[in-house]
Write a protein that holds these residues in place. Sequence first.
Motif, PDB file in Angstrom:
ATOM      1  N   LEU A  69       9.453  -9.851  -7.732  1.00  0.00           N
ATOM      2  CA  LEU A  69       9.379  -8.366  -7.149  1.00  0.00           C
ATOM      3  C   LEU A  69      10.690  -8.106  -6.451  1.00  0.00           C
ATOM      4  O   LEU A  69      11.220  -7.053  -6.577  1.00  0.00           O
ATOM      5  CB  LEU A  69       8.055  -7.972  -6.383  1.00  0.00           C
ATOM      6  CG  LEU A  69       8.206  -6.381  -5.981  1.00  0.00           C
ATOM      7  CD1 LEU A  69       8.107  -5.472  -7.186  1.00  0.00           C
ATOM      8  CD2 LEU A  69       7.014  -6.042  -5.104  1.00  0.00           C
ATOM      9  N   SER A  72      13.756  -8.077  -8.654  1.00  0.00           N
ATOM     10  CA  SER A  72      13.862  -6.667  -9.556  1.00  0.00           C
ATOM     11  C   SER A  72      14.206  -5.705  -8.751  1.00  0.00           C
ATOM     12  O   SER A  72      15.304  -4.935  -9.156  1.00  0.00           O
ATOM     13  CB  SER A  72      12.310  -6.549 -10.227  1.00  0.00           C
ATOM     14  OG  SER A  72      12.209  -5.198 -10.723  1.00  0.00           O
ATOM     15  N   ILE A  73      13.750  -5.627  -7.471  1.00  0.00           N
ATOM     16  CA  ILE A  73      14.335  -4.625  -6.485  1.00  0.00           C
ATOM     17  C   ILE A  73      15.739  -4.659  -6.334  1.00  0.00           C
ATOM     18  O   ILE A  73      16.578  -3.759  -6.146  1.00  0.00           O
ATOM     19  CB  ILE A  73      13.622  -4.711  -5.181  1.00  0.00           C
ATOM     20  CG1 ILE A  73      11.888  -3.980  -5.430  1.00  0.00           C
ATOM     21  CG2 ILE A  73      14.095  -3.472  -4.058  1.00  0.00           C
ATOM     22  CD1 ILE A  73      11.099  -4.365  -4.350  1.00  0.00           C
ATOM     23  N   THR A  76      17.844  -3.518  -9.009  1.00  0.00           N
ATOM     24  CA  THR A  76      18.096  -2.121  -9.292  1.00  0.00           C
ATOM     25  C   THR A  76      18.892  -1.827  -8.056  1.00  0.00           C
ATOM     26  O   THR A  76      19.752  -0.870  -8.366  1.00  0.00           O
ATOM     27  CB  THR A  76      16.609  -1.708  -9.241  1.00  0.00           C
ATOM     28  OG1 THR A  76      15.748  -2.193 -10.052  1.00  0.00           O
ATOM     29  CG2 THR A  76      16.508   0.124  -9.101  1.00  0.00           C
ATOM     30  N   ARG A  98      14.669   4.565  -6.518  1.00  0.00           N
ATOM     31  CA  ARG A  98      13.492   4.029  -7.816  1.00  0.00           C
ATOM     32  C   ARG A  98      13.239   2.582  -6.909  1.00  0.00           C
ATOM     33  O   ARG A  98      12.196   2.322  -7.110  1.00  0.00           O
ATOM     34  CB  ARG A  98      14.120   3.688  -8.981  1.00  0.00           C
ATOM     35  CG  ARG A  98      13.329   3.203 -10.017  1.00  0.00           C
ATOM     36  CD  ARG A  98      13.835   2.775 -11.323  1.00  0.00           C
ATOM     37  NE  ARG A  98      14.625   4.052 -11.887  1.00  0.00           N
ATOM     38  CZ  ARG A  98      15.347   4.284 -12.920  1.00  0.00           C
ATOM     39  NH1 ARG A  98      15.740   3.035 -13.657  1.00  0.00           N
ATOM     40  NH2 ARG A  98      15.602   5.532 -13.378  1.00  0.00           N
ATOM     41  N   ALA A  99      14.255   1.946  -6.482  1.00  0.00           N
ATOM     42  CA  ALA A  99      14.056   0.578  -5.753  1.00  0.00           C
ATOM     43  C   ALA A  99      13.030   0.916  -4.486  1.00  0.00           C
ATOM     44  O   ALA A  99      12.179   0.019  -4.241  1.00  0.00           O
ATOM     45  CB  ALA A  99      15.259  -0.052  -5.341  1.00  0.00           C
ATOM     46  N   THR A 102       9.419   1.509  -5.590  1.00  0.00           N
ATOM     47  CA  THR A 102       8.793   0.215  -6.216  1.00  0.00           C
ATOM     48  C   THR A 102       8.350  -0.531  -4.807  1.00  0.00           C
ATOM     49  O   THR A 102       7.362  -1.082  -4.960  1.00  0.00           O
ATOM     50  CB  THR A 102       9.744  -0.541  -7.010  1.00  0.00           C
ATOM     51  OG1 THR A 102      10.366   0.153  -8.167  1.00  0.00           O
ATOM     52  CG2 THR A 102       9.159  -1.968  -7.306  1.00  0.00           C
ATOM     53  N   ARG A 105       5.306   1.100  -3.151  1.00  0.00           N
ATOM     54  CA  ARG A 105       4.150   0.804  -4.046  1.00  0.00           C
ATOM     55  C   ARG A 105       3.604  -0.689  -3.987  1.00  0.00           C
ATOM     56  O   ARG A 105       2.475  -0.860  -4.189  1.00  0.00           O
ATOM     57  CB  ARG A 105       4.315   1.348  -5.228  1.00  0.00           C
ATOM     58  CG  ARG A 105       4.346   2.667  -5.423  1.00  0.00           C
ATOM     59  CD  ARG A 105       4.107   3.324  -6.787  1.00  0.00           C
ATOM     60  NE  ARG A 105       5.210   2.638  -7.697  1.00  0.00           N
ATOM     61  CZ  ARG A 105       6.416   2.967  -8.200  1.00  0.00           C
ATOM     62  NH1 ARG A 105       6.838   4.265  -7.654  1.00  0.00           N
ATOM     63  NH2 ARG A 105       7.101   2.433  -8.891  1.00  0.00           N
ATOM     64  N   ALA A 106       4.527  -1.561  -3.436  1.00  0.00           N
ATOM     65  CA  ALA A 106       4.312  -3.199  -3.676  1.00  0.00           C
ATOM     66  C   ALA A 106       2.988  -3.504  -2.561  1.00  0.00           C
ATOM     67  O   ALA A 106       2.954  -2.932  -1.707  1.00  0.00           O
ATOM     68  CB  ALA A 106       5.259  -3.680  -3.343  1.00  0.00           C
TER      69      ALA A 106
END
Length: 318
Positions: A69, A72-73, A76, A98-99, A102, A105-106
């Motif tokens: 995760l 991915s962040i 981004t 967007r990052a 994310t 919500r993680a």
Amino acid sequence: MTRGPRAHGSPVRLMSAAPPRSGPLQAAIEALARALAYPAVAGTGAEAGIAAVYSERITRDLTVGEARLLESITETRERGLALCRAGRIHAGATLIARARATLTRADIGEEAFVLSDSFLCAGEGFVHFKSDRPDAAVSSMFEAIDRCRDLRDAWGYPVEGRRIHLACNATRVRAGAGRHEESPVVLAQLLNLIATSDRRFWPYPDLEYLSAPDPLGDDARWELTDQVLAIVSRLAPEVLGRVTAALPSHPPGHEPHPLAARARCFTEAIRAHASGDFEAFLSLCAEFAPPGPRHLPRAARHLAERLPLKAVTGTARR
């Protein structure tokens, strides 16, 4: 942070005073050309590079899901920053947001959250900076510094170089916004901290961590000093004296720390140029760049840009 315009938005300037003797000018040109010829060390201020330093810790301490995760962040965030640097600020800000969504919500542990949040805060600060929101930019950078404190005290991450880099960026934003009252003293404190590792020089005691500081390597000290001096060059001429006044003096018979000596020399050179003292400026340029690999490329370039146009063509634009 990306490189901004020259101090006060002015182009390379020619001095109005009479041309100096060729000897001092030639000595200054040769010294600065020599300084600019050395390859730069790895950029301590690159957030992506700093994040890579933590990769071993991430693999060791976080779960596989958390590590993926965060990766991915990070991807981004870096794409968003690249867009902002290219002038596509709205598109870049959208990716940074967007990052952030994310991460919000993680379902991850506190260490993973704080680590990712520390870099996102800095990224959001850059978006604010590029969007001409200096107060919001500084606020986000201080949030990132606060996360550095958490990372050090709770999990032992190396953060000393990064928090100095973030403090540099915050001061750069303030200086760029014309807020020169606090900036000179903060910059001098950072120069003292880099040279000595004496924590009493950290300019924000309310953001100090409790654990022992992690040591700065020699390359990091020179790179961070170069970052600070690049900001010094953007200060209003009338406040430059406050930087040198806040740098420590050395006892008679003792050599000053080379970083502090170079910082003082650079600041005095910028002051001499601003006051039109051409001879002193050239002498200080030659003194600033002695032979050897220990160099400050950004600072040398700022001095070279203040040479007469003919000299700049042969030196600063290489």
